[in-house]
Motif scaffolding. Structure first.
Motif, PDB file in Angstrom:
ATOM      1  N   LEU A  73       0.819  -1.207   0.000  1.00 16.05           N
ATOM      2  CA  LEU A  73       0.000   0.000   0.000  1.00 16.05           C
ATOM      3  C   LEU A  73       0.854   1.259   0.000  1.00 16.05           C
ATOM      4  O   LEU A  73       0.362   2.352  -0.200  1.00 16.05           O
ATOM      5  N   CYS A  74       2.165   1.097   0.177  1.00 15.67           N
ATOM      6  CA  CYS A  74       3.080   2.234   0.245  1.00 15.67           C
ATOM      7  C   CYS A  74       3.279   2.912  -1.108  1.00 15.67           C
ATOM      8  O   CYS A  74       3.736   4.047  -1.172  1.00 15.67           O
ATOM      9  N   ASN A  75       2.980   2.218  -2.184  1.00 14.74           N
ATOM     10  CA  ASN A  75       3.184   2.784  -3.516  1.00 14.74           C
ATOM     11  C   ASN A  75       2.134   2.236  -4.476  1.00 14.74           C
ATOM     12  O   ASN A  75       1.234   1.513  -4.073  1.00 14.74           O
ATOM     13  N   LEU A  76       2.263   2.542  -5.732  1.00 17.77           N
ATOM     14  CA  LEU A  76       1.273   2.147  -6.733  1.00 17.77           C
ATOM     15  C   LEU A  76       1.506   0.750  -7.304  1.00 17.77           C
ATOM     16  O   LEU A  76       0.932   0.400  -8.325  1.00 17.77           O
ATOM     17  N   SER A  77       2.296  -0.044  -6.657  1.00 16.63           N
ATOM     18  CA  SER A  77       2.567  -1.403  -7.116  1.00 16.63           C
ATOM     19  C   SER A  77       1.261  -2.169  -7.312  1.00 16.63           C
ATOM     20  O   SER A  77       0.316  -2.014  -6.545  1.00 16.63           O
ATOM     21  N   ILE A  78       1.207  -3.016  -8.341  1.00 15.63           N
ATOM     22  CA  ILE A  78       0.006  -3.815  -8.574  1.00 15.63           C
ATOM     23  C   ILE A  78       0.171  -5.255  -8.095  1.00 15.63           C
ATOM     24  O   ILE A  78      -0.742  -6.064  -8.219  1.00 15.63           O
ATOM     25  N   THR A  79       1.329  -5.576  -7.524  1.00 12.36           N
ATOM     26  CA  THR A  79       1.564  -6.940  -7.045  1.00 12.36           C
ATOM     27  C   THR A  79       0.862  -7.164  -5.706  1.00 12.36           C
ATOM     28  O   THR A  79       0.560  -6.216  -4.977  1.00 12.36           O
ATOM     29  N   SER A  80       0.624  -8.429  -5.384  1.00  8.98           N
ATOM     30  CA  SER A  80      -0.116  -8.754  -4.167  1.00  8.98           C
ATOM     31  C   SER A  80       0.792  -9.179  -3.004  1.00  8.98           C
ATOM     32  O   SER A  80       0.354  -9.886  -2.111  1.00  8.98           O
ATOM     33  N   SER A  81       2.038  -8.748  -3.024  1.00 10.42           N
ATOM     34  CA  SER A  81       2.910  -8.979  -1.877  1.00 10.42           C
ATOM     35  C   SER A  81       3.917  -7.827  -1.816  1.00 10.42           C
ATOM     36  O   SER A  81       4.187  -7.196  -2.832  1.00 10.42           O
ATOM     37  N   PRO A  82       4.429  -7.492  -0.690  1.00  9.31           N
ATOM     38  CA  PRO A  82       4.157  -8.029   0.637  1.00  9.31           C
ATOM     39  C   PRO A  82       2.860  -7.438   1.185  1.00  9.31           C
ATOM     40  O   PRO A  82       2.313  -6.492   0.628  1.00  9.31           O
ATOM     41  N   GLN A  83       2.398  -7.963   2.297  1.00  8.52           N
ATOM     42  CA  GLN A  83       1.193  -7.446   2.928  1.00  8.52           C
ATOM     43  C   GLN A  83       1.512  -6.174   3.697  1.00  8.52           C
ATOM     44  O   GLN A  83       2.560  -6.063   4.316  1.00  8.52           O
ATOM     45  N   THR A  84       0.608  -5.203   3.633  1.00  8.78           N
ATOM     46  CA  THR A  84       0.737  -3.938   4.350  1.00  8.78           C
ATOM     47  C   THR A  84      -0.415  -3.833   5.334  1.00  8.78           C
ATOM     48  O   THR A  84      -1.533  -4.216   5.012  1.00  8.78           O
ATOM     49  N   THR A  85      -0.142  -3.298   6.508  1.00  4.55           N
ATOM     50  CA  THR A  85      -1.190  -3.108   7.505  1.00  4.55           C
ATOM     51  C   THR A  85      -1.169  -1.682   8.016  1.00  4.55           C
ATOM     52  O   THR A  85      -0.191  -0.952   7.824  1.00  4.55           O
ATOM     53  N   GLY A  86      -2.245  -1.307   8.668  1.00  6.92           N
ATOM     54  CA  GLY A  86      -2.319   0.017   9.248  1.00  6.92           C
ATOM     55  C   GLY A  86      -3.670   0.268   9.875  1.00  6.92           C
ATOM     56  O   GLY A  86      -4.417  -0.666  10.172  1.00  6.92           O
ATOM     57  N   THR A  87      -3.992   1.540  10.035  1.00  4.30           N
ATOM     58  CA  THR A  87      -5.277   1.950  10.600  1.00  4.30           C
ATOM     59  C   THR A  87      -5.906   2.990   9.681  1.00  4.30           C
ATOM     60  O   THR A  87      -5.211   3.600   8.864  1.00  4.30           O
ATOM     61  N   TYR A  88      -7.220   3.161   9.837  1.00  4.04           N
ATOM     62  CA  TYR A  88      -7.881   4.198   9.067  1.00  4.04           C
ATOM     63  C   TYR A  88      -8.791   5.019   9.962  1.00  4.04           C
ATOM     64  O   TYR A  88      -9.215   4.571  11.020  1.00  4.04           O
ATOM     65  N   SER A  89      -9.049   6.244   9.532  1.00  2.00           N
ATOM     66  CA  SER A  89      -9.939   7.148  10.255  1.00  2.00           C
ATOM     67  C   SER A  89     -11.109   7.495   9.360  1.00  2.00           C
ATOM     68  O   SER A  89     -10.915   8.021   8.259  1.00  2.00           O
ATOM     69  N   ARG A  90     -12.293   7.204   9.823  1.00  3.06           N
ATOM     70  CA  ARG A  90     -13.504   7.556   9.066  1.00  3.06           C
ATOM     71  C   ARG A  90     -13.705   9.061   9.036  1.00  3.06           C
ATOM     72  O   ARG A  90     -14.209   9.603   8.052  1.00  3.06           O
ATOM     73  N   ASN A  91     -13.323   9.741  10.108  1.00  5.28           N
ATOM     74  CA  ASN A  91     -13.534  11.190  10.189  1.00  5.28           C
ATOM     75  C   ASN A  91     -12.705  11.951   9.167  1.00  5.28           C
ATOM     76  O   ASN A  91     -13.189  12.884   8.541  1.00  5.28           O
ATOM     77  N   THR A  92     -11.437  11.573   9.014  1.00  5.37           N
ATOM     78  CA  THR A  92     -10.557  12.296   8.092  1.00  5.37           C
ATOM     79  C   THR A  92     -10.391  11.580   6.756  1.00  5.37           C
ATOM     80  O   THR A  92      -9.695  12.073   5.883  1.00  5.37           O
ATOM     81  N   ARG A  93     -11.004  10.393   6.625  1.00  4.01           N
ATOM     82  CA  ARG A  93     -10.873   9.558   5.413  1.00  4.01           C
ATOM     83  C   ARG A  93      -9.393   9.377   5.082  1.00  4.01           C
ATOM     84  O   ARG A  93      -8.938   9.640   3.969  1.00  4.01           O
ATOM     85  N   SER A  94      -8.644   8.932   6.101  1.00  2.23           N
ATOM     86  CA  SER A  94      -7.211   8.732   5.909  1.00  2.23           C
ATOM     87  C   SER A  94      -6.782   7.356   6.399  1.00  2.23           C
ATOM     88  O   SER A  94      -7.430   6.753   7.246  1.00  2.23           O
TER      89      SER A  94
END
Length: 132
Positions: A73-94
């Motif tokens: 998710l760090c870049n525009l790569s179209i490959t399905s590895s490696p896995q990226t994780t994180g959190t999201y905020s509904r309020n800021t849509r980030s």
């Protein structure tokens, strides 16, 4: 007069409860799994357009505020590895990723499309379609 005031406050209370229910439904719009279908990279002159891609890269928004990406998710790569994780905020849509030096992305949702915006100098976006 007391009855009119009581009736007015009852109406306000009922109205505020029903709008809260509607907001909860809107807030849940990102929850689910999305598959990458297009990417946009602008060369710097505003002429960039979304281009179709064939990819198994997916992004999943969980109800508890976490996001998982089968792919980078760090870049525009179209490959399905490696896995990226994180959190999201509904309020800021980030989205804040834990794998990319705390890179913060923004997103928007229209109908069944998710667009993730990357904070690069030139416009870069990924478009996903809901699959679950």
């Amino acid at each position: 007069m007391k009855n009119i005031i009581l009736l007015f406050f009852s109406f306000v209370l009922i109205s505020s409860c029903s709008s809260t229910s509607e907001e909860v439904a809107v807030d849940q719009s990102e929850v689910g799994t999305w598959r990458l279908i297009e990417v946009l990279t602008d060369p710097g002159d505003g002429s960039g357009t979304f281009q179709p891609v064939v990819s198994s890269k997916t992004v999943t928004f969980e109800t508890n505020g976490t996001v998982r990406c089968l792919g980078n998710l760090c870049n525009l790569s179209i490959t399905s590895s490696p896995q990226t994780t994180g959190t999201y905020s509904r309020n800021t849509r980030s989205i804040t990723t834990s794998n990319c030096n705390q890179l913060q992305l923004t997103y928007e949702i229209t109908a069944d499309e998710l667009i993730i915006n990357y904070p690069f100098i030139e416009t870069c976006k990924s478009k996903y379609v809901r699959i679950q």
